[in-house]
Structure formats: structure tokens, C-alpha cells
Design an enzyme around this catalytic site. Structure first.
Site, PDB file in Angstrom:
ATOM      1  N   LYS A  51     -23.359   2.481  53.478  1.00 53.65           N
ATOM      2  CA  LYS A  51     -22.271   3.093  52.722  1.00 53.65           C
ATOM      3  C   LYS A  51     -22.797   4.217  51.843  1.00 53.65           C
ATOM      4  O   LYS A  51     -23.728   4.030  51.062  1.00 53.65           O
ATOM      5  CB  LYS A  51     -21.579   2.052  51.829  1.00 53.65           C
ATOM      6  CG  LYS A  51     -20.357   2.643  51.126  1.00 53.65           C
ATOM      7  CD  LYS A  51     -19.760   1.721  50.082  1.00 53.65           C
ATOM      8  CE  LYS A  51     -20.176   2.154  48.701  1.00 53.65           C
ATOM      9  NZ  LYS A  51     -19.259   1.757  47.639  1.00 53.65           N
ATOM     10  N   ASP A  78     -17.489   6.525  51.473  1.00 54.24           N
ATOM     11  CA  ASP A  78     -16.534   5.943  50.518  1.00 54.24           C
ATOM     12  C   ASP A  78     -16.157   6.980  49.461  1.00 54.24           C
ATOM     13  O   ASP A  78     -16.654   6.945  48.339  1.00 54.24           O
ATOM     14  CB  ASP A  78     -17.191   4.705  49.877  1.00 54.24           C
ATOM     15  CG  ASP A  78     -16.217   3.900  49.049  1.00 54.24           C
ATOM     16  OD1 ASP A  78     -14.993   4.071  49.230  1.00 54.24           O
ATOM     17  OD2 ASP A  78     -16.683   3.090  48.211  1.00 54.24           O
ATOM     18  N   LYS A  80     -12.873   7.627  48.561  1.00 52.82           N
ATOM     19  CA  LYS A  80     -11.620   7.209  47.898  1.00 52.82           C
ATOM     20  C   LYS A  80     -10.745   8.429  47.577  1.00 52.82           C
ATOM     21  O   LYS A  80     -10.398   8.690  46.426  1.00 52.82           O
ATOM     22  CB  LYS A  80     -11.900   6.396  46.633  1.00 52.82           C
ATOM     23  CG  LYS A  80     -12.604   5.074  46.911  1.00 52.82           C
ATOM     24  CD  LYS A  80     -12.595   4.158  45.703  1.00 52.82           C
ATOM     25  CE  LYS A  80     -13.235   2.817  45.981  1.00 52.82           C
ATOM     26  NZ  LYS A  80     -14.682   2.855  46.171  1.00 52.82           N
ATOM     27  N   ASP A  83      -4.941  12.591  46.564  1.00 52.92           N
ATOM     28  CA  ASP A  83      -4.397  13.893  46.144  1.00 52.92           C
ATOM     29  C   ASP A  83      -3.115  14.102  46.931  1.00 52.92           C
ATOM     30  O   ASP A  83      -2.641  13.182  47.613  1.00 52.92           O
ATOM     31  CB  ASP A  83      -5.452  14.996  46.412  1.00 52.92           C
ATOM     32  CG  ASP A  83      -5.321  16.146  45.417  1.00 52.92           C
ATOM     33  OD1 ASP A  83      -4.193  16.620  45.224  1.00 52.92           O
ATOM     34  OD2 ASP A  83      -6.352  16.560  44.849  1.00 52.92           O
ATOM     35  N   THR A 137     -10.355  -3.026  41.940  1.00 47.37           N
ATOM     36  CA  THR A 137     -10.603  -4.351  41.349  1.00 47.37           C
ATOM     37  C   THR A 137     -10.965  -4.251  39.866  1.00 47.37           C
ATOM     38  O   THR A 137     -11.026  -5.262  39.181  1.00 47.37           O
ATOM     39  CB  THR A 137     -11.716  -5.111  42.108  1.00 47.37           C
ATOM     40  OG1 THR A 137     -12.797  -4.222  42.298  1.00 47.37           O
ATOM     41  CG2 THR A 137     -11.225  -5.625  43.437  1.00 47.37           C
ATOM     42  N   ARG A 228     -26.564  -4.750  45.684  1.00 42.76           N
ATOM     43  CA  ARG A 228     -27.661  -5.286  44.888  1.00 42.76           C
ATOM     44  C   ARG A 228     -28.378  -6.525  45.427  1.00 42.76           C
ATOM     45  O   ARG A 228     -29.599  -6.625  45.257  1.00 42.76           O
ATOM     46  CB  ARG A 228     -27.183  -5.492  43.446  1.00 42.76           C
ATOM     47  CG  ARG A 228     -27.028  -4.156  42.722  1.00 42.76           C
ATOM     48  CD  ARG A 228     -26.189  -4.251  41.493  1.00 42.76           C
ATOM     49  NE  ARG A 228     -24.795  -4.544  41.831  1.00 42.76           N
ATOM     50  CZ  ARG A 228     -23.830  -4.662  40.934  1.00 42.76           C
ATOM     51  NH1 ARG A 228     -24.115  -4.529  39.648  1.00 42.76           N
ATOM     52  NH2 ARG A 228     -22.604  -4.914  41.322  1.00 42.76           N
TER      53      ARG A 228
HETATM   54  O1  C5P Z   1     -24.177  -4.266  44.453  1.00 44.25           O
HETATM   55  P1  C5P Z   1     -22.915  -4.834  45.005  1.00 44.25           P
HETATM   56  O2  C5P Z   1     -23.138  -5.742  46.188  1.00 44.25           O
HETATM   57  O3  C5P Z   1     -22.032  -5.445  43.942  1.00 44.25           O
HETATM   58  O4  C5P Z   1     -22.187  -3.532  45.581  1.00 44.25           O
HETATM   59  C1  C5P Z   1     -20.908  -3.547  46.093  1.00 44.25           C
HETATM   60  C2  C5P Z   1     -20.510  -2.171  46.542  1.00 44.25           C
HETATM   61  O5  C5P Z   1     -19.108  -2.201  46.771  1.00 44.25           O
HETATM   62  C3  C5P Z   1     -20.740  -1.075  45.515  1.00 44.25           C
HETATM   63  O6  C5P Z   1     -21.005   0.143  46.242  1.00 44.25           O
HETATM   64  C4  C5P Z   1     -19.437  -0.959  44.791  1.00 44.25           C
HETATM   65  O7  C5P Z   1     -19.152   0.327  44.322  1.00 44.25           O
HETATM   66  C5  C5P Z   1     -18.449  -1.314  45.886  1.00 44.25           C
HETATM   67  N1  C5P Z   1     -17.196  -1.900  45.414  1.00 44.25           N
HETATM   68  C6  C5P Z   1     -17.137  -3.038  44.631  1.00 44.25           C
HETATM   69  N2  C5P Z   1     -15.940  -3.553  44.257  1.00 44.25           N
HETATM   70  C7  C5P Z   1     -14.838  -2.952  44.631  1.00 44.25           C
HETATM   71  C8  C5P Z   1     -14.865  -1.817  45.403  1.00 44.25           C
HETATM   72  C9  C5P Z   1     -16.099  -1.297  45.785  1.00 44.25           C
HETATM   73  O8  C5P Z   1     -18.138  -3.613  44.292  1.00 44.25           O
HETATM   74  N3  C5P Z   1     -13.705  -3.482  44.284  1.00 44.25           N
END
Ligand code: C5P
Length: 252
Positions: A51, A78, A80, A83, A137, A228
Site C-alpha cells: 500500500k 490509497d 482517498k 472532490d 474510523t 506496524r
Molecule cells: O500499522 P497498521 O497495521 O495499524 O496500519 C494500518 C494501515 O491502514 C495504515 O496505513 C493506516 O493508515 C490504514 N488505515 C487504518 N485504519 C483505517 C483506515 C486506514 O489503520 N480506518
């Protein structure tokens, strides 16, 4: 601004070594392009999707997307987008020819915009899926009320997801808690892409509502966006392969 001819450590990707219907998308949320390529080299073979978010796309640009695709990855871009229909369509047209597998926009841009975006995606990003984000979220019921949307978050998510699918969008980005209700009301071919995934025993970071890879897959998620738990692991390859093994076991 976007072009960069820097050389990066070569990564060789071998695909589909896991027998699971649920794909992992590694979120390349790192501070530099060099770091992203180094993490990919550490993860090694078996990873198919990555991503690229706003942070890295604004910094590293289309050239980075091309490098990832040339290395063998499918790219989830991604951005998003949100517009007026003409501007979103023209923005997608600007991505024309880039090797993108999935692209995101906000469902709140409305049906006219989503239909225009879907049409432009089909025309200019052949084979790419257009995905919609329903309610961020980071917004809860109070946050929605502040912008004039009364009622439970779940109701807005379901309404926007149906609107997106009726506007020819191919998939929905949703939280782990939304997989089950959305799977119930959306056509089975609608792709569900879910962040907030945490293998057991790993840190939740600031994510509040998390599910394990196997649980999210069992509820009907098609793609899991994971950052992460892999990026911060002392052994990213082990973390990634552990997740894939869990998904494979859950599919049996
Ligand atoms: O590090 P982690 O596993 O939490 O990363 C989740 C990824 O999904 C990040 O790139 C974050 O921006 C994205 N994301 C999220 N929650 C959302 C939408 C996108 O964690 N509701």
C-alpha cells in the site's frame, strides 16, 4: 518533484506461495522510499500487495509506484480522493498508465462522483479496482454529529457502502467490526479491504478495534492491510510469514 533516479536495493518477489484466499497488503508507512525498499527486501518472497498512501505518494510520486510494480508488487494506491466529479475523474486520468491494482476514494463524494470515477478507472487504469472509504474510523458518533450526520456510525457505513456498490465501485475499505454486517448486505463479488489487523501477541498501537488475521478472513475480508505488526517486528519476514501461515490454516 516526483522523479527520482536513486538506485535501490533489488528485491525479488515470488508470488502465490500461500494457499489462502485472503491477501495481505503491506502498508509502506515508513519515513523514506529507501526504507520501504529495505523493509521489502527483509520481508522477502511471498508478499504480493503493497500500500502506497498519501505520505509516500506525495513524497516519492508515480516513479515509486513504477519501481514497486517493476519489482513485482501489486500496488494499492490509497489516495482517498474526494472532490467534484470532474476533478476526481481528471485526477484519475492523471494516473493513466501507472501500474495500480487498487485506488481509493471517499464514498461521501456522492454517487455521481463515484460513477464518474468508476468509469474513468475502467478507461484509464485497466484492471484496477476502485474502492470506497465510507466513514473514516477516526470519526465516532459525536464526530459525525458535528458534521451534521445524526445516528449510529454503522448505519452511515452501510448506507454509504450500498451507495458505492450501486455506483459501480468494486470494493469497500472497512474496519474489522464492519466486515460481518457489510458481507451480509453487499454482493459477494464486492471486495472488502480491512485495516486494524493484529496477530495475537502483538501491540495494538493506537488501533482500538482490532481482529486477528484469521478472524478477519473468517468473517469475509478479502484483503488485510497490515503495517506496524510487520514493519516494527524485529524480524519482518517471520512476522509476515506467521500471518500467512495463520491465514492458510484458517482456510483449511
Ligand atoms: O500499522 P497498521 O497495521 O495499524 O496500519 C494500518 C494501515 O491502514 C495504515 O496505513 C493506516 O493508515 C490504514 N488505515 C487504518 N485504519 C483505517 C483506515 C486506514 O489503520 N480506518
Amino acid at each position: 518533484m516526483f522523479a527520482s533516479n536513486k538506485r535501490h536495493r533489488k528485491v525479488h518477489v515470488s508470488m502465490s506461495s500461500y494457499a489462502t484466499n485472503t491477501e495481505v497488503i503491506l502498508a509502506l508507512d515508513v519515513e523514506s522510499r529507501q526504507k520501504a525498499m529495505a523493509v521489502l527486501a527483509e520481508v522477502g518472497s511471498g508478499l504480493k500487495w503493497v500500500k502506497v498512501g498519501l505520505q509516500s505518494f506525495l513524497r516519492d510520486g508515480p516513479d515509486f509506484v513504477r519501481e514497486l510494480a517493476d519489482t513485482g508488487y501489486d500496488v494499492f494506491l490509497d489516495l482517498k480522493l474526494h472532490d467534484i466529479p470532474n476533478t476526481v475523474s481528471k485526477a484519475i486520468e492523471s494516473l493513466s498508465g501507472l501500474p495500480i491494482g487498487m485506488l481509493t476514494m471517499h464514498a461521501c463524494a456522492g454517487s455521481e462522483c463515484m460513477k464518474a470515477a468508476a468509469e474513468t478507472t475502467r478507461k484509464h487504469l485497466t484492471g484496477a479496482k476502485l474502492l470506497a472509504v465510507t466513514v473514516l474510523t477516526s470519526l465516532n458518533k459525536d464526530g459525525l454529529r458535528e458534521i451534521g450526520l445524526e445516528g449510529a456510525v454503522a448505519g452511515h457505513v452501510e448506507r454509504l457502502a450500498k451507495l458505492a456498490v450501486n455506483s459501480e465501485v468494486d470494493g469497500i475499505v472497512c474496519s474489522p467490526l464492519e466486515i460481518e454486517p457489510l458481507r451480509r448486505i453487499l454482493p459477494k463479488e464486492t471486495a472488502l479491504i480491512t485495516p486494524g489487523i493484529r496477530p495475537s501477541g502483538t501491540s495494538k498501537d493506537e488501533q482500538k478495534r482490532v481482529l486477528s488475521p484469521a478472524d478477519a478472513s473468517g468473517l469475509g475480508a478479502d484483503y488485510l492491510v497490515i503495517g506496524r505488526p510487520i514493519l516494527n517486528s524485529p524480524d519482518p519476514a517471520e512476522a509476515f510469514h506467521g500471518i500467512m501461515a495463520e491465514l492458510e490454516d484458517a482456510d483449511i
